[in-house]
Design a protein around this motif. Structure first.
Motif, PDB file in Angstrom:
ATOM      1  N   ALA A  60       1.632   8.967   0.608  1.00 56.07           N
ATOM      2  CA  ALA A  60       0.699   8.251   0.191  1.00 56.07           C
ATOM      3  C   ALA A  60       0.315   7.250   0.953  1.00 56.07           C
ATOM      4  CB  ALA A  60       0.117   8.192  -1.195  1.00 56.07           C
ATOM      5  N   PHE A  61      -1.174   7.495   1.509  1.00 56.09           N
ATOM      6  CA  PHE A  61      -1.600   6.182   2.227  1.00 56.09           C
ATOM      7  C   PHE A  61      -2.963   5.309   1.935  1.00 56.09           C
ATOM      8  CE2 PHE A  61      -0.369   8.493   6.303  1.00 56.09           C
ATOM      9  CZ  PHE A  61       0.312   9.847   6.411  1.00 56.09           C
ATOM     10  N   ILE A  62      -2.277   4.422   1.454  1.00 55.11           N
ATOM     11  CA  ILE A  62      -3.013   3.219   0.531  1.00 55.11           C
ATOM     12  C   ILE A  62      -3.860   2.582   1.471  1.00 55.11           C
ATOM     13  CG2 ILE A  62      -2.789   2.315  -1.098  1.00 55.11           C
ATOM     14  CD1 ILE A  62      -1.197   4.673  -1.830  1.00 55.11           C
ATOM     15  N   ASN A  63      -4.921   2.205   0.933  1.00 56.04           N
ATOM     16  CA  ASN A  63      -5.813   1.919   1.902  1.00 56.04           C
ATOM     17  C   ASN A  63      -6.087  -0.064   0.685  1.00 56.04           C
ATOM     18  OD1 ASN A  63      -7.032   3.205   3.433  1.00 56.04           O
ATOM     19  ND2 ASN A  63      -8.534   3.971   1.413  1.00 56.04           N
ATOM     20  N   SER A  64      -4.713  -0.642   1.751  1.00 60.28           N
ATOM     21  CA  SER A  64      -4.270  -2.114   0.821  1.00 60.28           C
ATOM     22  C   SER A  64      -4.085  -2.821   1.322  1.00 60.28           C
ATOM     23  CB  SER A  64      -3.439  -1.864  -0.081  1.00 60.28           C
ATOM     24  OG  SER A  64      -2.343  -2.483  -1.025  1.00 60.28           O
ATOM     25  N   MET A  65      -4.040  -4.199   1.481  1.00 58.94           N
ATOM     26  CA  MET A  65      -2.835  -4.552   2.466  1.00 58.94           C
ATOM     27  C   MET A  65      -1.753  -5.152   2.611  1.00 58.94           C
ATOM     28  SD  MET A  65      -6.224  -7.884   2.899  1.00 58.94           S
ATOM     29  CE  MET A  65      -7.654  -7.483   4.098  1.00 58.94           C
ATOM     30  N   PHE A  66      -1.243  -5.166   1.173  1.00 64.82           N
ATOM     31  CA  PHE A  66       0.413  -5.611   0.667  1.00 64.82           C
ATOM     32  C   PHE A  66       1.068  -4.458   0.090  1.00 64.82           C
ATOM     33  CE2 PHE A  66      -3.001  -8.752   0.353  1.00 64.82           C
ATOM     34  CZ  PHE A  66      -2.423  -9.897   0.915  1.00 64.82           C
ATOM     35  N   VAL A  67       1.657  -4.755   0.411  1.00 67.25           N
ATOM     36  CA  VAL A  67       2.927  -4.232  -0.734  1.00 67.25           C
ATOM     37  C   VAL A  67       2.727  -4.328  -2.398  1.00 67.25           C
ATOM     38  CG1 VAL A  67       5.154  -3.688  -1.307  1.00 67.25           C
ATOM     39  CG2 VAL A  67       4.567  -3.734   1.274  1.00 67.25           C
ATOM     40  N   GLY A  68       2.612  -5.811  -2.117  1.00 67.87           N
ATOM     41  CA  GLY A  68       2.352  -6.260  -3.932  1.00 67.87           C
ATOM     42  C   GLY A  68       3.697  -5.717  -4.642  1.00 67.87           C
ATOM     43  N   ALA A  69       3.016  -5.587  -5.929  1.00 63.85           N
ATOM     44  CA  ALA A  69       4.089  -5.057  -7.048  1.00 63.85           C
ATOM     45  C   ALA A  69       4.390  -3.705  -6.888  1.00 63.85           C
ATOM     46  CB  ALA A  69       3.132  -5.426  -8.493  1.00 63.85           C
ATOM     47  N   ARG A  70       3.940  -3.398  -6.023  1.00 62.70           N
ATOM     48  CA  ARG A  70       4.656  -1.466  -4.925  1.00 62.70           C
ATOM     49  C   ARG A  70       3.637  -0.271  -6.301  1.00 62.70           C
ATOM     50  NH1 ARG A  70       9.005  -3.660  -2.295  1.00 62.70           N
ATOM     51  NH2 ARG A  70       9.385  -0.642  -1.894  1.00 62.70           N
ATOM     52  N   ALA A  71       3.983  -0.229  -7.430  1.00 63.58           N
ATOM     53  CA  ALA A  71       3.228   0.617  -8.128  1.00 63.58           C
ATOM     54  C   ALA A  71       1.615   0.929  -7.578  1.00 63.58           C
ATOM     55  CB  ALA A  71       3.028   0.936  -9.119  1.00 63.58           C
ATOM     56  N   VAL A  72       1.380   2.178  -7.386  1.00 63.91           N
ATOM     57  CA  VAL A  72      -0.047   2.938  -6.808  1.00 63.91           C
ATOM     58  C   VAL A  72      -1.145   2.683  -8.489  1.00 63.91           C
ATOM     59  CG1 VAL A  72      -1.539   4.600  -5.920  1.00 63.91           C
ATOM     60  CG2 VAL A  72       0.879   3.265  -4.609  1.00 63.91           C
ATOM     61  N   ARG A  73      -1.490   1.322  -9.059  1.00 68.95           N
ATOM     62  CA  ARG A  73      -2.329   1.693  -9.680  1.00 68.95           C
ATOM     63  C   ARG A  73      -4.328   2.334 -10.088  1.00 68.95           C
ATOM     64  NH1 ARG A  73      -2.229  -3.010 -11.667  1.00 68.95           N
ATOM     65  NH2 ARG A  73      -2.177  -4.095  -9.949  1.00 68.95           N
ATOM     66  N   ASP A  74      -4.571   1.822  -8.576  1.00 76.43           N
ATOM     67  CA  ASP A  74      -5.706   1.768  -8.533  1.00 76.43           C
ATOM     68  C   ASP A  74      -6.721   3.072  -7.418  1.00 76.43           C
ATOM     69  OD1 ASP A  74      -8.598   1.670  -7.697  1.00 76.43           O
ATOM     70  OD2 ASP A  74      -8.604  -1.377  -6.760  1.00 76.43           O
ATOM     71  N   PRO A  75      -7.263   3.988  -8.437  1.00 73.94           N
ATOM     72  CA  PRO A  75      -7.797   5.148  -7.638  1.00 73.94           C
ATOM     73  C   PRO A  75      -8.094   4.886  -6.517  1.00 73.94           C
ATOM     74  CG  PRO A  75      -8.460   4.877  -9.758  1.00 73.94           C
ATOM     75  CD  PRO A  75      -7.641   3.528  -9.484  1.00 73.94           C
ATOM     76  N   HIS A  76      -9.310   3.517  -6.150  1.00 75.93           N
ATOM     77  CA  HIS A  76      -9.987   4.113  -5.195  1.00 75.93           C
ATOM     78  C   HIS A  76      -9.249   3.551  -3.334  1.00 75.93           C
ATOM     79  CE1 HIS A  76     -13.027   3.965  -8.325  1.00 75.93           C
ATOM     80  NE2 HIS A  76     -12.796   3.148  -8.613  1.00 75.93           N
ATOM     81  N   THR A  77      -7.920   2.923  -4.620  1.00 80.60           N
ATOM     82  CA  THR A  77      -7.344   2.906  -2.451  1.00 80.60           C
ATOM     83  C   THR A  77      -6.200   3.796  -1.949  1.00 80.60           C
ATOM     84  OG1 THR A  77      -5.383   1.663  -3.895  1.00 80.60           O
ATOM     85  CG2 THR A  77      -7.028   0.351  -3.344  1.00 80.60           C
ATOM     86  N   VAL A  78      -6.551   5.047  -2.775  1.00 83.14           N
ATOM     87  CA  VAL A  78      -5.726   6.224  -2.560  1.00 83.14           C
ATOM     88  C   VAL A  78      -6.343   7.084  -1.292  1.00 83.14           C
ATOM     89  CG1 VAL A  78      -4.608   8.281  -3.276  1.00 83.14           C
ATOM     90  CG2 VAL A  78      -4.582   6.213  -4.184  1.00 83.14           C
ATOM     91  N   HIS A  79      -5.868   6.860   0.234  1.00 83.62           N
ATOM     92  CA  HIS A  79      -6.532   7.523   0.980  1.00 83.62           C
ATOM     93  C   HIS A  79      -5.988   9.601   1.289  1.00 83.62           C
ATOM     94  CE1 HIS A  79      -9.070   8.650   4.228  1.00 83.62           C
ATOM     95  NE2 HIS A  79      -7.549   8.286   5.123  1.00 83.62           N
ATOM     96  N   ALA A  80      -5.151   9.531   0.672  1.00 89.85           N
ATOM     97  CA  ALA A  80      -4.194  11.126   1.234  1.00 89.85           C
ATOM     98  C   ALA A  80      -3.572  10.911   0.214  1.00 89.85           C
ATOM     99  CB  ALA A  80      -4.279  10.895   2.656  1.00 89.85           C
ATOM    100  N   VAL A  81      -2.684  12.298   0.007  1.00 89.05           N
ATOM    101  CA  VAL A  81      -1.555  12.335  -0.401  1.00 89.05           C
ATOM    102  C   VAL A  81      -1.410  13.621   0.402  1.00 89.05           C
ATOM    103  CG1 VAL A  81       0.331  12.448  -2.380  1.00 89.05           C
ATOM    104  CG2 VAL A  81      -1.721  11.688  -1.964  1.00 89.05           C
ATOM    105  N   ILE A  82       0.344  14.075   0.754  1.00 90.23           N
ATOM    106  CA  ILE A  82       1.093  14.994   1.183  1.00 90.23           C
ATOM    107  C   ILE A  82       2.162  15.161   0.145  1.00 90.23           C
ATOM    108  CG2 ILE A  82       2.468  15.878   2.766  1.00 90.23           C
ATOM    109  CD1 ILE A  82       1.459  13.453   5.003  1.00 90.23           C
ATOM    110  N   SER A  83       2.100  16.171  -0.625  1.00 84.17           N
ATOM    111  CA  SER A  83       3.131  16.078  -1.781  1.00 84.17           C
ATOM    112  C   SER A  83       4.123  17.800  -1.454  1.00 84.17           C
ATOM    113  CB  SER A  83       2.123  16.689  -2.812  1.00 84.17           C
ATOM    114  OG  SER A  83       1.656  15.282  -2.870  1.00 84.17           O
ATOM    115  N   CYS A  84       5.159  17.334  -0.924  1.00 87.38           N
ATOM    116  CA  CYS A  84       5.736  19.001  -1.247  1.00 87.38           C
ATOM    117  C   CYS A  84       6.352  19.940  -2.842  1.00 87.38           C
ATOM    118  CB  CYS A  84       7.624  18.422  -0.731  1.00 87.38           C
ATOM    119  SG  CYS A  84       8.140  17.160  -1.011  1.00 87.38           S
ATOM    120  N   VAL A  85       6.055  18.633  -3.799  1.00 91.53           N
ATOM    121  CA  VAL A  85       6.173  19.001  -5.085  1.00 91.53           C
ATOM    122  C   VAL A  85       4.916  18.423  -5.895  1.00 91.53           C
ATOM    123  CG1 VAL A  85       7.089  19.484  -7.058  1.00 91.53           C
ATOM    124  CG2 VAL A  85       8.591  19.339  -4.921  1.00 91.53           C
ATOM    125  N   ALA A  86       4.072  19.764  -5.791  1.00 90.89           N
ATOM    126  CA  ALA A  86       2.894  18.554  -7.391  1.00 90.89           C
ATOM    127  C   ALA A  86       2.793  19.806  -8.132  1.00 90.89           C
ATOM    128  CB  ALA A  86       1.687  18.914  -6.108  1.00 90.89           C
TER     129      ALA A  86
END
Lengths: 331, 342
Positions: free
Chosen positions: B189-215
């Motif tokens: 996933a490509f996340i619009n964020s400045m930091f790794v921080g607490a790692r988990a992706v929680r804010d949907p507005h920061t998700v720019h794109a996702v490449i999934s091989c299993v969905a």
């Protein structure tokens, strides 16, 4: 949750203030200019800063014997802090409390505490009062990994959860209780494993990453403020100095390589690098902040040096409170 | 197939199942005691089912030692330096490969399996979920996993019959003077964020794109985005690319367990096997659901999907075949070399 530029500088400033105050205090102690004990917070700056950066001014915190960082992060005044460490009458406790009793109730900082584990029940009391008064305030108990082996912690956690109080338990797991590694005093590694036993959620964050701490703290504080009850944050962190602040005592309870490894992940320098990389700050701006705060430290040392010691006639003043009410009677 | 020994390797990620999502969602907390119990059951079952040796990755929590305490059998905790990070898993998987381990059991989340795949790309793997939004690993009891691993490791059940080659997202990052190769087993996933921080992706507005091989719509987390509009199964070829943004379908997505949000889909398209996709610019890359790597404004990320992931062992099929071959009978308890039946 994206952290605003203003908040990034705020968190950075809190950390740098702690680092500079503590290193100055350490130098003064080594020069025999501070009476009493000294336990320095250097290395753990991201925890107090990340958590206190998520609090309102009127929220409460309780602290530990390593308490300077908590007070600085809550907005403590350098002058009064340094004067207190020097035992001067202009200090936070008028020079009679010293390092381990430093506090500022006007900032919601209910005190450092020389008794390991004793801060947590006080935070529970504050949380109880906050809910009773209904002003939406939250209490945070800072405590170390070792204190979770103390009965007071367990009673505090149990009572907070039983009463569903607005409190956050913020554990600074620095892997050592004084000079004893964690694995010699408990059979578990993660303090957070204890949270479920009381019925509250617990999470682990990288305590060397102020953003990671802050993200978790914002969620935990908001949860408490909205009536969601207690939670526990375990920040994996490390103190650069020994249990107390005097260096070069030849203590060999932890390997030098371990200290060096943790220092490679310094919470302030790594955060500054990210701020600069992200275009939020420049090296020049960062250097300005350090220079400004160094000057504040020098001013505080001078203020403390110039301040008088408390006079002998003050020895019993502020020791006992004047009770204006008696239980069961009208004041 | 000839083996000198029937070795089962085990990896337990001590850090899985304890991140910030326990605070913001009803995600499961997986304690060390729980992990120790799973591994302990797996060790006992492995010896019961013909393993000659169990190799364990050491960890800073001493889970391996606690799980193997007082169990009789040839058990070895690897003698290796520990970093306390994912690199321990990568190193242990590599050692398992060198030691000709016949089957690996890995406890953790998608990220743990990813690390096994980095250390040993062809690992014969049973992945047990102890994480959060797990797509690659499954909820399998240690007893079943240990038995299946032993049957495969001993050759009593043939690996090629019960294991299938999984997919992976192959990632190349070129960022100024650096060039990195990496992979994901579920999604990048490509996340619009400045930091790794607490790692988990929680804010949907920061998700720019996702490449999934299993969905799959039966999952939670980032892969469930594509899973709810363009599902791609574990064993289908290729994957799917999703770009988030205004103008498209609005889909309700469980970005974390028990936590739903609306995500707006600007673009969705199927990715064929080997089809490359490149994105440039500042981002934070999330591998298998966790923010991990900041990329600068000068960076370019190129990714494609290929079927070169770990050999994922079907535990149930393995045990069914073992049952059909009477391997659970008292007389078959000591399964000898070369006695495999499939």
């Amino acid at each position: 949750m994206e952290i605003s530029t203003t908040k990034q500088f705020d968190l950075h400033r809190r950390m740098v203030r702690i680092r500079l105050f503590e290193e100055a205090a350490g130098r003064l102690a080594e020069a025999n200019r501070l009476p009493g004990f000294l336990h320095l917070y250097v290395g753990e700056e991201a925890v107090a800063s990340g958590v206190c950066g998520a609090l309102n001014d009127d929220d409460h915190i309780t602290s530990t014997h390593r308490g300077h960082g908590h007070l600085v992060a809550k907005g403590g005044d350098f002058n009064r802090m340094m004067a207190e460490l020097m035992g001067k009458a202009t200090g936070y406790c008028k020079g009679k409390g010293g390092s381990m009793h430093i506090s500022d109730t006007s900032l919601g900082m209910l005190g450092a505490n020389g008794i390991v584990g004793a801060g947590s029940p006080i935070a529970v009391g504050a949380a109880f009062a906050n809910r009773y008064r209904g002003r939406g305030q939250v209490a945070v108990a800072f405590f170390g990994d070792g204190s979770t082996n103390i009965g007071a912690f367990h009673e505090a956690a149990n009572m907070a959860c039983a009463l569903h109080l607005p409190i956050v338990f913020a554990c600074e797991n620095n892997e050592y209780g004084e000079f004893t590694p964690r694995h010699k005093t408990m059979a578990i590694t993660d303090i957070v494993d204890r949270a479920a036993g009381y019925g509250m959620p617990g999470v682990i964050v990288d305590g060397m990453d102020v953003i990671a701490v802050h993200e978790a703290a914002v969620e935990a504080v908001e949860r408490a403020r909205q009536g969601g009850g207690p939670s526990l944050i375990e920040a994996k962190t490390y103190r650069y100095y020994n249990h107390h602040g005097i260096q070069n005592l030849g203590l060999k309870y932890r390997p030098d390589e371990e200290v060096a490894t943790w220092k490679q992940r310094d919470p302030i320098f790594t955060f500054e690098d990210r701020m600069i990389e992200n275009g939020v700050a420049t090296r020049e701006k960062v250097d300005e902040i350090w220079a400004e705060l160094r000057q504040d430290i020098e001013t505080a040392i001078q203020f403390a040096d110039d301040s008088p010691y408390p006079t002998p006639d003050q020895i019993m003043v502020d020791v006992y409170t004047k009770s204006s009410t008696t239980i069961g009677t009208k004041s | 197939m000839t083996r000198t020994a029937s070795i089962v390797g085990m990896i337990v990620n001590p850090n899985a199942g304890k991140d910030i999502r326990r605070l913001v969602t009803p995600a499961t907390h997986t304690s060390d005691v729980t992990k120790v119990g799973i591994v302990r059951r797996a060790i006992v079952a492995a010896f019961e089912s013909g393993a000659s040796k169990v190799l364990l990755m050491p960890d800073n929590h001493r889970l391996a030692e606690r799980a193997s305490d007082r169990i009789k059998g040839d058990i070895e905790v690897l003698d290796m330096p520990l970093s306390g990070s994912r690199f321990d898993t990568i190193a242990a998987a590599h050692v398992f490969c060198q030691a000709q381990v016949g089957a690996v059991i890995a406890l953790g989340g998608d990220g743990t399996s990813r690390d096994v795949a980095i250390g040993w790309p062809d690992a014969p793997l049973i992945a047990i979920s102890t994480g959060t939004n797990n797509v690659f690993p499954s909820a399998i009891d240690g007893t079943s996993a240990g038995a299946a691993a032993a049957f495969v490791a001993s050759g009593a059940v043939c690996l090629s019959v019960v294991a299938r080659r999984s997919k992976k997202v192959v990632v190349k990052i070129d960022d100024r003077d650096k060039s990195l190769d990496d992979l994901a087993l579920v999604d990048l996933a490509f996340i619009n964020s400045m930091f790794v921080g607490a790692r988990a992706v929680r804010d949907p507005h920061t998700v720019h794109a996702v490449i999934s091989c299993v969905a799959t719509p039966a999952s939670t987390g980032l892969s469930s985005i594509a899973g709810r509009i363009h599902p791609v199964g574990r064993w289908e070829t290729g994957g799917v690319f999703v770009r988030l943004g205004a103008g498209g379908r609005k889909v309700r997505v469980p970005l974390a367990p028990g936590s739903f949000t609306t995500m707006e889909i600007a673009e969705v398209r199927r990715l064929g096997e080997g089809e490359k996709i490149s994105l440039s610019g500042k981002t934070v890359l999330a591998f298998d659901g966790e923010r991990d790597l900041p990329v600068s404004a000068f960076g370019t990320v190129t990714a494609h999907i290929e079927a070169t992931g770990p050999l994922l062992i079907d535990v149930e099929q393995t045990l069914v075949l073992a049952a059909q071959a009477l391997m659970f009978d008292e007389t078959a308890r000591h399964i000898s070399e070369g006695n495999h039946v499939y």
